[in-house]
Design an enzyme around this catalytic site. Structure first.
Site, PDB file in Angstrom:
ATOM      1  N   LYS A  64       0.849  -1.194   0.000  1.00 31.70           N
ATOM      2  CA  LYS A  64       0.000   0.000   0.000  1.00 31.70           C
ATOM      3  C   LYS A  64       0.882   1.241   0.000  1.00 31.70           C
ATOM      4  O   LYS A  64       1.900   1.283   0.718  1.00 31.70           O
ATOM      5  CB  LYS A  64      -0.884  -0.046   1.253  1.00 31.70           C
ATOM      6  CG  LYS A  64      -1.929   1.063   1.359  1.00 31.70           C
ATOM      7  CD  LYS A  64      -2.778   0.850   2.628  1.00 31.70           C
ATOM      8  CE  LYS A  64      -3.866   1.893   2.802  1.00 31.70           C
ATOM      9  NZ  LYS A  64      -4.684   1.652   4.008  1.00 31.70           N
ATOM     10  N   SER A 101      -9.678  -0.683   7.216  1.00 30.46           N
ATOM     11  CA  SER A 101      -9.058  -0.618   5.888  1.00 30.46           C
ATOM     12  C   SER A 101      -8.358  -1.901   5.480  1.00 30.46           C
ATOM     13  O   SER A 101      -8.042  -2.079   4.303  1.00 30.46           O
ATOM     14  CB  SER A 101      -8.029   0.520   5.845  1.00 30.46           C
ATOM     15  OG  SER A 101      -8.652   1.767   5.977  1.00 30.46           O
ATOM     16  N   SER A 108      -9.413   1.582   3.125  1.00 32.70           N
ATOM     17  CA  SER A 108      -8.590   2.423   2.311  1.00 32.70           C
ATOM     18  C   SER A 108      -7.560   1.649   1.488  1.00 32.70           C
ATOM     19  O   SER A 108      -7.026   2.189   0.530  1.00 32.70           O
ATOM     20  CB  SER A 108      -7.875   3.453   3.187  1.00 32.70           C
ATOM     21  OG  SER A 108      -6.998   2.839   4.101  1.00 32.70           O
TER      22      SER A 108
END
Lengths: 476, 476
Positions: free
Chosen positions: A74, A172, A148
């Site tokens: 990420k 997330s 997210s």
């Protein structure tokens, strides 16, 4: 595609029959091309660079548990030489070194293949709050990818990589798993170092791990879990080999009065089916009133914790406010109205709510909740960028505030074909327990992995647990 | 006076020879009259009421560890039917019930005899920030009484009561002990319920216990230590019977480079003598750099925690600001400039400083520090109401921020006759260890108890500790 399945089992079998890591890297890039979604990765090594890294692995090394395993990261986590954007170009910097956890994955033989898109500053559960365009959900492009950690979830869902790092404050690391038919392991707070991570809510967040299977997510957790004194919030945490869970675990579920599906009866039926699976494996199901947990969940954005996010963007906000996504900015700037006294009042309120939740959680080995109460489309988010996001957090927002660990695990597909998912939750340090409980669920039905055609793993047979401390005798 | 010594040993001996609790209560009121300081107690039962409570005890009950033991209560802790002022008349309320800990003392046979004066809202280490006039130090009226639990410290110092409750955030349970030649036990955070306490810094404070001897303070701690779910910050904590400490404990002391006496060479010599006593009892003394601990200490007022105090007075501040002591108001109102983001930045900074202190504390069984670096007179405080107060916190301010427990214990008098005092500190949950270590120190020399002529207890012989977990064998 008849590719090598992106699981440790599939990769190890391929390597055992002589497949090279370069061939696996070529498959990764071929799948990226075949998927054709430019919004999954924000930065990647060139294929030539990735092939060079694969060659540099040398011969198969059984001491490296992730030898030749492709992984994504990420883009709020540092990888040396690649920009860390947190999905905000004006925030970006290029780190010289890897985040602690990325270094662990590489040292274990993992092959880095890209930085993934996210809700800007990891604020959101939808995956569409990004200036780089939202990645498409791997299962159904009309559904949001989840966030997210959206790019990470989609990359694993498509079988591009075997592992992807996310982060998780509100959910997330779990919501994208539910939306992409994959596993999302949300460790105990402090188990994985946050060194080299752009924080969202530093006191209540963790790196998380996406994988197609529970065993893979847990194997990566074991690799990543090492104490890092440089992270002030890190704690030494156990990451033992998985053992069989208790024969008759007590699993708490939301009571009929307190369970929330927002009218989604298909989701309700899917959850009931998952609970039946647990019951079928010997669990004692206990309904508990979730009102105290919902009250905790509301503290995440109604309380003072949004001020943690503010500390991250404050400088940028002063310098160039328009650099921040308008929805994100509106959420985080609520912190400007909050005083230090408000922050402590929030901390008191959380303590009181956590205490109020204790009786319901007493005597429970784990909780089982729907990972999400229902699904939302990108069109829903365009119409209302906030409410669907909040609803996604129904069963995730309270978890880090209560310092629980959890794993989101796919269950048999819903009657409408959408992925089923529940999350198993337990107190801090019980990461191995929830993973062991999740194994039976992922093996149920005739589900495929993520958005691929690869078969689910066979039911696992775990070794029995070591004797517990209840059997100790004092003889010293 | 040739009164009954106000120790559990002295009282039990008196009760065993037929003295009545009424006689003890009469002694209490006679000593109050003899001392003649109207600023020690802010409220009391009449002597007739106290005698009635003593009679109501009935015959001696060995199951009640504090049967017939007079105690006082700092006036920020509720006693049913008496106003709780926190030394601020405009804040006062009269509670219907006892604070949880007061109820424990009464249930154990303790006899309540008065609410004691304090630095307003428990903000201060000097004892003079009170609109009721400062109590006089029991040893030397020119010296400040210490605070914020000043009245409690003085009441015990004079031998008026055997036990007195204080509270301790910055050192309010330890500094008055040092200044009045008595014991101040500062429990592990959460061990004693805060139900019925006017908070100062709710997240980092505790009720504390003053007594003339270590055994008495610890006995009261055992009575008070019971888990109270109604206090969200309470934690179940051990309060085992005292056992012999390790034969050769490793005791950390401030290194020569980092120790601070602010020029008081007499205090330096007194501390060196106490360290020699520890060494003589087998301790291995290890000098450690205190810079990281001083950095933690500075967070208490420089960081965001002052906002906790603000939450307590905010309503009164709006309604009637002049009701708050001007020094106290100036300190607490600094919180008005602090945002929620500042609060979290403070929490991050504390975590980082605590992590930085870990290497110095590794391998240490306990710390030994001077309780105070030097002495200040009431005249000093009139000249500068802030600096001496800050200096008093040199060795106390970091303790609750690091969740340590401690006990301030008298040592032989300094060469100028002023009381000697050191504080033993250990990690949370080690309350019994620091008390056991303190026993040898209080028995040293030919000191009298507090400001009385009563003799110090004989050196204690503690039973050996139970086998440790290192001797466990798994057989279950």
């Amino acid at each position: 595609m008849s590719d090598i399945p992106m699981t440790l089992h599939g990769l190890h079998a391929a390597y055992a029959r002589g497949v090279s890591p370069e061939a696996v890297i070529r498959q990764v890039y071929a799948r990226i091309a075949a998927v054709g979604d430019p919004a999954i990765f924000l930065a990647m090594p060139t294929e030539a660079e990735a092939l060079e890294a694969a060659r540099a692995l040398g011969p198969f090394d059984p001491s490296k548990p992730l030898w030749g395993v492709p992984f994504a990261v990420k883009d709020n986590i540092d990888v040396a030489g690649f920009p860390t954007t947190a999905a905000c170009p004006d925030y970006a910097y290029t780190p010289d070194g890897d985040a602690f956890v990325v270094a662990r994955l590489k040292a274990a033989g993992g092959l880095f293949v890209g930085k993934t898109n996210l809700d800007q500053f990891a604020t959101g559960l939808v995956g569409v709050r990004t200036p780089y365009g939202a990645p498409l959900n791997s299962i159904d492009p009309e559904i949001v990818p989840g966030g997210s950690s959206g790019g990470s979830g989609v990359a694993v869902g498509h079988g591009i990589v075997a592992l992807a790092l996310g982060t998780d404050t509100a959910g997330s690391g779990r919501v994208p798993a539910a939306l992409n038919n994959i596993v999302g392991l949300k460790p105990t707070l402090g188990a994985l170092s946050a060194s080299g991570v752009v924080p969202a809510c530093r006191s209540i967040e963790t790196i998380s791990i996406f994988a197609l299977t529970v065993q893979d997510a847990y194997a990566a957790f074991q690799v990543c879990c090492a104490h890092d004194p440089a992270d002030a919030f890190a704690k030494p945490c156990p990451a033992p080999a998985l053992t069989a869970p208790p024969a008759a675990p007590v699993i708490g579920i939301p009571s009929a009065d307190s369970i929330r599906f927002l009218g989604d009866t298909v989701q309700a039926a899917s959850f009931a089916e998952a609970v039946d699976l647990l019951r079928g494996h010997g669990a004692e199901i206990r309904e508990i009133d979730f009102a105290p947990l919902y009250a905790v969940a509301e503290m995440l954005y109604e309380g003072a914790w949004v001020a943690e996010r503010y500390t991250v963007i404050e400088e940028l906000l002063r310098r160039k406010p328009e650099a921040i996504h308008p929805v994100t900015r509106a959420i985080i700037c609520k912190a400007e109205a909050l005083s230090a006294a408000d922050a402590f009042r929030g901390i008191y309120r959380l303590k009181e709510l956590a205490r109020a939740a204790e009786p319901a959680l007493a005597g429970i080995d784990a909780l089982c909740v729907p990972t999400i109460p229902t699904f939302y489309s990108t069109a829903d988010l365009e119409a209302d960028p906030v409410t669907p996001n909040s609803n996604f957090g129904t069963y995730t927002n309270f978890v880090n505030l209560l310092d629980m660990c959890g794993i989101a695990v796919p269950t048999p597909a819903r009657s409408d074909g959408r992925p089923g998912s529940v999350t198993l939750l337990a107190e801090a340090g019980k990461d191995a327990l929830v993973a062991a409980l999740a194994l039976d669920l992922e093996a149920a039905g005739n589900r495929a992995l993520g958005a691929t055609t690869w078969a689910t793993p066979a039911p696992a047979t775990l070794p029995p647990a070591a004797p517990t401390s209840q059997g100790l005798a004092v003889c010293g």
